[in-house]
Design an enzyme around this catalytic site. Structure first.
Site, PDB file in Angstrom:
ATOM      1  N   LYS A  93       0.926  -1.267   0.107  1.00 46.23           N
ATOM      2  CA  LYS A  93      -0.089  -0.154  -0.024  1.00 46.23           C
ATOM      3  C   LYS A  93       0.768   1.462   0.014  1.00 46.23           C
ATOM      4  O   LYS A  93       1.746   1.294   0.567  1.00 46.23           O
ATOM      5  CB  LYS A  93      -1.045   0.067   1.182  1.00 46.23           C
ATOM      6  CG  LYS A  93      -1.802   0.884   1.319  1.00 46.23           C
ATOM      7  CD  LYS A  93      -2.860   1.124   2.661  1.00 46.23           C
ATOM      8  CE  LYS A  93      -3.786   2.157   2.813  1.00 46.23           C
ATOM      9  NZ  LYS A  93      -4.473   1.994   3.895  1.00 46.23           N
ATOM     10  N   SER A 102      -9.345   1.989   3.476  1.00 47.88           N
ATOM     11  CA  SER A 102      -8.604   2.956   2.182  1.00 47.88           C
ATOM     12  C   SER A 102      -7.678   1.757   1.656  1.00 47.88           C
ATOM     13  O   SER A 102      -6.742   2.208   0.366  1.00 47.88           O
ATOM     14  CB  SER A 102      -8.020   3.834   2.957  1.00 47.88           C
ATOM     15  OG  SER A 102      -7.160   3.398   4.130  1.00 47.88           O
ATOM     16  N   SER A 117      -9.950  -0.170   7.255  1.00 47.27           N
ATOM     17  CA  SER A 117      -9.024  -0.121   6.053  1.00 47.27           C
ATOM     18  C   SER A 117      -8.694  -1.280   5.299  1.00 47.27           C
ATOM     19  O   SER A 117      -8.132  -1.195   4.136  1.00 47.27           O
ATOM     20  CB  SER A 117      -8.211   0.970   6.009  1.00 47.27           C
ATOM     21  OG  SER A 117      -8.996   2.281   6.129  1.00 47.27           O
TER      22      SER A 117
END
Length: 493
Positions: free
Chosen positions: A85, A160, A184
């Site tokens: 990420k 996210s 997330s």
């Protein structure tokens, strides 16, 4: 044999050791998959094909040497590509946090979680898309475009860590690192039909993570199944002297080798009544209750419990998290990091740079957090929120005196359509109502695929455990996946 890109992490490591395929062939298969699907999905922000292929060749040389003297040991992930990420630093690879204010930021060191994967032989394939500074539940807030759900490209992948979830679900990477501040990892894992672990706060080092909410942020893993996720968790977890919140608690070993009946026998599973509320989609409720039934039929005792302060979790979170974000994001001013917008004075530089380079959701949360911390309002808002956070934590503490794990929905709905909540931030915030409490309490949670709804969209079930009881979640999750086929369902891209 399935295509290389469709293999699980366990199958990949076995194939590399047996010489069924080389690391270069493996990496090239994923790069080809990315090239094919990235225009539709936008799961990645940055990819480094030349470097990762060069590293794959080096891994193949190590394998050729090892085969001549197999008594020597090999790193666990030698030659395996991993997605990360884009809020975790990778030395020499652009790290944007999904924001224009960091569009040219290139770290000179690796985050601890990344460094441990590299030390284990992992190859960093690229950086996945994320809501700006991890603020969002849909990956629609990225400055680099919306990520699309592989199950339906008109829907969000969650957020996210939506880029990481979409990449794994679409077989663009075998495994991916994500972060979880209020759900997330778990929510996008549910939306994309993959497995995702949010460890206990302090279990995995936050060193090298671009901070959002420092008392809430956790680094975790998304993968095809519990076995894969567990392998990566074992590599990245553990004490790190570079992170003062990192805990020094041993990680148990060999906890996936028990048959399901042994795992479920005498297991006490709590089902919180506050998580089955009006507004819960019927398809979600049906799938979650069916999954709980599977666990019960194989020996577990199911008990209804109460977590009475759950209803306050969203307002508490949206005072604490923005308050911490307003402090953490103060450093992005056009002077120390990222681009600088020219102006006549230092104050004007700050204002113009932040005004032009921060997106609307980040601005909204920074303003909310700054207000909550301001003189005259601190005790009424931030201070009060911290007190209620303690009550939420106490709810879980009492619950775990009665039960071993808690089973609940991950989100009120399956993946919603892109733009559906664009004009209603509050409705977007409520998507995290079932995941936020675990972050406020600092406990671990795992999402497991639990079926498909009437629109063939994935539904996940969330298991939560007492602090640092990830091993129990892995045991139960692995046993569940031994009994069901939900995690084998794949999108038809």
């Amino acid at each position: 044999m399935p295509e290389i890109s469709q293999l699980t992490l366990k199958q990949i490591t076995a194939g590399l050791r047996k010489g069924v395929f080389s690391s270069r062939e493996l990496v090239q298969a994923f790069l080809d998959r990315i090239e094919c699907l990235e225009p539709q999905l936008n799961a990645f922000i940055s990819i480094q094909p030349e470097k990762v292929l060069e590293q794959a060749d080096q891994a193949d040389l190590q394998y050729s040497v090892w085969r001549k003297s197999p008594e020597s040991s090999l790193p666990d992930l030698l030659g395996v590509p991993v997605a990360v990420k884009d809020v975790l630093c990778v030395n020499g690879l652009r790290c944007t946090a999904g924001s224009r204010i960091l569009e040219n930021f290139q770290p000179v060191y690796d985050a601890t979680a990344v460094a441990r994967l590299i030390a284990a032989g992992g190859l960093i394939l690229g950086k996945t898309n994320t809501d700006e500074f991890a603020m969002g539940s849909s990956t629609e807030n990225s400055a680099y475009g919306v990520t699309h759900n592989p199950w339906d490209i008109n829907r969000v992948p969650g957020g996210s860590s939506g880029g990481s979830a979409a990449a794994v679900a679409a077989n663009m990477a075998p495994i991916a690192l994500g972060t979880d501040t209020g759900g997330s990892i778990r929510q996008p894992a549910s939306y994309c039909g993959v497995t995702g672990i949010k460890p206990s706060y302090g279990r995995v080092s936050r060193y090298g993570l671009i901070a959002f909410g420092s008392s809430l942020d956790v680094v975790g893993v998304l993968g095809h199944n519990v076995e894969d996720v567990c392998l990566i968790f074992n590599l990245i977890a553990g004490h790190d002297p570079q992170d003062s919140t990192s805990v020094d608690i041993p990680i148990p070993e060999n906890y996936l080798d028990k048959p399901p009946e042994t795992v479920f026998k005498s297991l006490r599973v709590g089902v919180p009544q506050e998580y089955f509320i009006s507004g819960l989609q019927p398809g979600v409720e049906k799938s979650v209750k069916s999954a709980i039934k599977v666990i019960e039929e194989h020996g577990a005792h199911i008990e209804t419990i109460s977590l009475p302060h759950t209803e306050y979790s969203v307002p508490v979170y949206y005072l604490i998290a923005p308050a911490e974000a307003s402090a953490n994001l103060a450093r992005y001013d056009g002077i120390r990091y990222g681009p600088r917008v020219k102006a006549d004075s230092i104050q004007a530089i700050y204002n113009k740079t932040r005004g032009e380079k921060f997106g609307p959701e980040v601005k909204r949360r920074v303003m909310l957090g700054t207000y909550a911390l301001s003189a005259g309002y601190y005790d009424a808002y931030y201070g009060q929120a911290q007190k209620v956070r303690t009550l939420i934590k106490d709810d879980f503490k009492r619950a775990f005196e009665q039960v071993d794990i808690i089973a609940a929905p991950v989100a009120p709905s399956t993946a919603f359509k892109i733009g559906e909540h664009a004009d209603d931030p509050l409705s977007m915030y409520l998507e995290d109502i079932f995941t936020i409490p675990a972050n406020l309490a600092g406990i671990p949670g795992i999402t497991l695929p639990a079926g498909l709804d009437q629109n063939r969209l994935p539904v996940g079930i969330q298991l939560m455990g007492a602090p640092f009881k990830e091993d129990l979640l892995f045991k139960v999750g692995h046993a569940f996946q031994c009994l069901t086929q939900y995690h084998l369902e794949k999108p038809s891209l």
